[in-house]
Design an enzyme around this catalytic site. Structure first.
Site, PDB file in Angstrom:
ATOM      1  CD  GLU A  45      -2.752  -1.165   2.480  1.00  0.00           C
ATOM      2  OE1 GLU A  45      -2.748  -0.176   3.247  1.00  0.00           O
ATOM      3  OE2 GLU A  45      -3.356  -2.218   2.730  1.00  0.00           O
ATOM      4  CG  ASP A  56      -3.171   7.897   8.405  1.00  0.00           C
ATOM      5  OD1 ASP A  56      -3.462   6.688   8.330  1.00  0.00           O
ATOM      6  OD2 ASP A  56      -3.151   8.647   7.419  1.00  0.00           O
TER       7      ASP A  56
END
Length: 253
Positions: A45, A56
């Site tokens: 990814e 995140d």
């Protein structure tokens, strides 16, 4: 057949690694991808950095901030990846937020992905309903698999809708928190993994968030097809550099 679907057919637990494009240095993207494949990773990814990465944790946020400061953009990433399929054969997925793709132009972005050999996209802030109604035909046109996230809080009805719209794998977020390495999974996570496994979805699941070592990889893949590691890998690259990636992968599989 899309490379993601080919990989999912393999009789093994899959290891996917996330890293931020343009980090630690602006030109590290290609060498990290090449070294990950040589180290035995199954999928990669590629994180497209964004200034407001909602899902995140601090490690990936910090790498995104530095990558943006280094000068990483969508256009530069596509330039870096233009010859990647001459040396790399495993599935490559771009993970990023919808805003940069919208600014680039969704169709133009998808066409560029096809041109350089990207197999799929993960866009945490693109709702499945909006994708299904407005963008699915475009993704299909350029042979891209769109991967959706589910969490322990996602309703069964929503999960089944995501499953019906998906044609690859479902990104199974291990907990309600942001990304980041953890020491292990508790009963709550284990029950969640089991609940999803018992739903008999048509798309396999790959677990992300909180995978950092062999113990958490093994626990996450007990019932799922694979697991994704991001923060722990970025910490390794930060501390050890991009030339000793194999030592990290060996601690996982």
């Amino acid at each position: 057949m899309n490379r993601i679907n080919q990989k999912l057919k393999e009789d093994k637990k899959l290891l996917s690694i996330y890293f931020t494009a343009g980090y630690p240095s602006i030109n590290d993207t290609v060498s990290i991808i090449q070294n990950l494949e040589k180290s035995g990773v199954d999928m990669i990814e590629i994180g497209l950095p964004f200034s407001d990465p909602l899902a995140d944790g601090p490690t990936i946020q910090d790498s995104s901030t530095k990558a943006l400061r280094n000068g990483m953009t969508s256009e530069l990433l596509f330039k870096q990846l233009k010859d990647i399929r001459e040396t790399v054969s495993i599935p490559l997925i771009i993970m990023g937020y919808f805003n940069p793709m919208l600014q680039y132009g969704v169709e133009a972005f998808c066409k560029k992905c096809q041109d350089v050999g990207i197999d799929g996209l993960i866009i945490p802030d693109l709702p499945v309903d909006v994708y299904h109604e407005e963008y699915k035909l475009t993704f299909d046109k350029y042979g891209l698999i769109n991967v959706f996230l589910i969490t322990p809080q996602t309703s069964d009805e929503r999960i089944r809708f995501i499953d019906s719209v998906s044609d690859g794998f479902i990104y199974m977020v291990s907990s309600a928190s942001t990304t980041g390495a953890k020491t292990g999974f508790g009963n709550e996570q284990s029950e969640y993994f089991e609940r999803i496994a018992n739903m008999n979805l048509k798309n396999p699941q790959i677990v992300g968030f909180g995978i950092s070592n062999n113990e958490t990889f093994t626990a996450a893949t007990k019932q799922a097809k694979g697991a994704i590691i991001g923060s722990a890998f970025i910490k390794h690259v930060t501390n050890q550099g991009v030339d000793v990636i194999d030592t990290f992968v060996k601690t996982i599989i």
